[in-house]
Structures are given as C-alpha cells and as structure tokens.
Design an enzyme around this catalytic site. Structure first.
Site, PDB file in Angstrom:
ATOM      1  N   CYS A 190       0.944  -1.305  -0.107  1.00  0.00           N
ATOM      2  CA  CYS A 190       0.150   0.213   0.049  1.00  0.00           C
ATOM      3  C   CYS A 190       0.929   1.048   0.013  1.00  0.00           C
ATOM      4  O   CYS A 190       1.888   1.214   0.595  1.00  0.00           O
ATOM      5  CB  CYS A 190      -0.877   0.107   1.393  1.00  0.00           C
ATOM      6  SG  CYS A 190      -2.019   1.546   1.337  1.00  0.00           S
ATOM      7  N   THR A 192      -0.745   4.651  -0.034  1.00  0.00           N
ATOM      8  CA  THR A 192      -1.440   5.385   0.321  1.00  0.00           C
ATOM      9  C   THR A 192      -0.873   6.669   1.245  1.00  0.00           C
ATOM     10  O   THR A 192      -1.087   7.824   1.022  1.00  0.00           O
ATOM     11  CB  THR A 192      -2.843   5.063   1.426  1.00  0.00           C
ATOM     12  OG1 THR A 192      -3.538   4.325   0.385  1.00  0.00           O
ATOM     13  CG2 THR A 192      -3.428   6.058   1.771  1.00  0.00           C
TER      14      THR A 192
END
Length: 351
Positions: A190, A192
């Site tokens: 991830c 993000t």
C-alpha cells in the site's frame, strides 16, 4: 489546522513484557475464539485470522488450505471472481468459513444478489458473511452503504472498513457493521501514506478502535502492518478481535498468481488492490481522476502455505506462554507493552 502532540505507536515501536506463567507447554494454549456477532447473531468459532481479500491472498485455493488446516481460520475472497466460479465454490465447499467481498458500487451489489439468487435456486447452504471493503471508510456514502446492506441482509455478518479512529468505528457499528476493519496505509504493498500523507500507526489505531468497538459490543479486525508472527501477537494484545493478513500470506502455491524466474530463483507476483496493476487487470486502467496507491512486488516463492501457518500459530501460542495466557482470549488482559528503540539484532540480517 491542528497538531495532536501525543505519540502514536506502530508494531515496531513496542515489545510485550513477559510475565510469570504456570503453563508447561505451548500445547496447552487455546487459540480459538468464540464470538456472537452483534447484529447478525451468528456464532464464530475458530482462530480469528483472516486472509485479506486481495489477488494472490484471498483465493479459493487459500480457502481450501485453511479449511484443511483445521484451526478455523477464514479467507475473505477477492471480489473479482466471476459469478459462476463463486457459485461453484460455495457448492463444493459448504463448510468453509469464507467471506464474500464487495465494494460499494451498484455493480457490486447486483453481483452479490445474483450470486445469492443462484445459491438459493440450487439450495446451496453458505456462510452468510460479507466483507465490505473500501480504502477510505470515512465517506458518508460508505456509511450509507453499510446501513443499506444491513437493512437488506439483516441475518448476514458484516465486516466493513477501513477506518482508524474511534468515532468512525462507533458510527459503522451503530450503522450495522458487526466487525470494523482497522488500518489505513500500513500494508506491505500500500502506498496511500506516500501518495496522500494520510494514515495512522497501526498499534495505536487498534488500541483506540478496539476500545470504541467493545464499548458498543462490536468487534474490530486489524488489517495490515503485520510482517512477522510477533506483529499478530501485538495486534491481539492491543485488543484486536481478528487480524487480517496480506503480504505474510503471499508467495505461496495458493496465490493463483504468476510464478516468474529471475536469476535462477522463483518469485510470485503480489500487488496492492489500488495499484496500477490491479486497476489495469480489473478496471481497464487507472481512472484519469485518481492516482495509483499501491505497488507491485515479487515475493520469493514459498511453497505451500502450511509452513507459514505453522509459524504464525506457533508464534501466537508462544507469546501466550510468555505472558501466562492459557487462551488467546486472555492475551490482551495480560499484555503490557514497553516502548523500544530497537527490536532485533540484525548483525546477520533480519531473518
């Protein structure tokens, strides 16, 4: 703008302090939990570890391996299986503890209804478990979707997320979620936090969200950030009721992903579900209004998942003996975290 000055902690920032124990062997430790879900009223019995609903992890082959393991672990199936494959899976595996995964689009809901219609027309029994999964669980549209799903399926157990703060946990539980998934940005594939600057250290997120959920008789699932078995111990010690794993379960025979060779060694592809690779595969590419928030990695091939499961469950049994907890249920009551600046002696690497 405001700044919260109190320190938030990740798994790497703490260790669990050992305590006097009367346990003689790891064999004495019971890792299975029993939960009665707040809204559905269903009973869960098993080890509360869930394979994430990701390509390469939340697969039907993984569900079969988990079932054969016999400890009651469960798999959140990736939402991208065709209807006919899902119906066939439930028809062949009526006793497996699988979660049906979906997003919040109208297509996701229509697909769910189509699968259920097929199952019911064939009189196929199935676990009534839904995993409603979005990257950002803070939108009102997500909250509304959870409420509508609860109204439409009152007897289904619903796991929904992801969020990292107590007030959203409370809103989702009051809106119909039995379990709230906790974690924004800690996953191994991830990006993000890199792309948006948004996130929350996972240990503190679990502690705060578990406190909020348990006050309402709801449950939380720590999703992301576990890299070694000791991280699961910390998540459970922090109050997580379930722990969801992605990267730790990647690279195995059950991945259903491409096996590649580099320099004479075997690797298995693994990517985040918000990566450009995932969006290219499932949505025809990255939409012009958004950016990729995941990455592709090549995980060294690790054979059958059974060896990894043995390490994970063995580590959990061991931590329970270190703190004198005969049952996983008692781990959080016997956990004292100590702040550390270093966890491992890495002179010969991190292995």
């Amino acid at each position: 703008m405001r700044i919260e000055e109190d320190v938030k902690l990740d798994f790497k920032d703490v260790l669990i302090r050992p305590k006097r124990s009367t346990l003689v062997s790891r064999k004495e430790v019971d890792l299975k939990r029993e939960y009665k879900f707040l809204h559905s009223g269903h009973i869960f019995q098993g080890v509360p570890v869930i394979a994430a609903n990701m390509d390469g992890v939340g697969t039907m082959k993984m569900a079969k391996a988990f079932h054969e393991d016999g400890n009651g672990l469960s798999v959140a199936l990736t939402k991208h299986y065709p209807i006919k494959d899902l119906v066939s899976f439930y028809q062949k595996n009526e006793s497996q503890q699988a979660w049906y995964s979906l997003g919040t689009s109208s297509n996701d809901m229509e697909k769910l209804k189509a699968v259920l219609k097929e199952l019911e027309s064939k009189s196929i029994s199935y676990e009534k478990r839904l995993c409603i999964d979005v990257a950002n669980g803070y939108s009102q549209a997500f909250v509304d979707f959870v409420k509508k799903t609860r109204d439409a399926f009152p007897d289904f157990t619903i796991m929904a997320g992801n969020v990292v703060t107590g007030e959203m946990v409370e809103e989702l539980i009051l809106g119909g979620a039995d379990i709230v998934k906790v974690g924004i940005g800690p996953g191994s594939v991830c990006t993000t936090r890199k792309m948006t600057g948004v996130g929350y250290p996972q240990l503190s997120a679990v502690i705060e969200c578990a406190d909020a959920a348990h006050g309402l008789k709801g449950l939380v699932c720590s999703d992301g950030g576990c890299t070694v078995p000791g991280d699961l111990a910390k998540a459970f010690g922090a109050g997580a009721d379930f722990v969801m794993l992605g990267g730790m379960l990647s690279g195995h025979d059950q991945s259903e992903m491409e096996l590649v060779e580099k320099g004479g060694e075997k690797f298995v592809t693994f990517y985040g579900m918000s990566s450009s690779q995932a969006m290219e595969k499932h949505a025809g590419g990255v939409a012009e209004y958004r950016a990729s928030e995941g990455k592709l990695v090549y995980v060294p091939y690790r054979g059958d998942v059974s060896g990894t499961l043995q390490d994970i469950l063995g580590g959990l049994r061991s931590v329970c003996t270190y703190v004198g907890a005969p049952k996983l249920k008692e781990l959080s009551k016997r956990t004292t975290f100590i702040r550390v600046s270093q966890q491992l002696n890495t002179i010969f690497g991190n292995g």
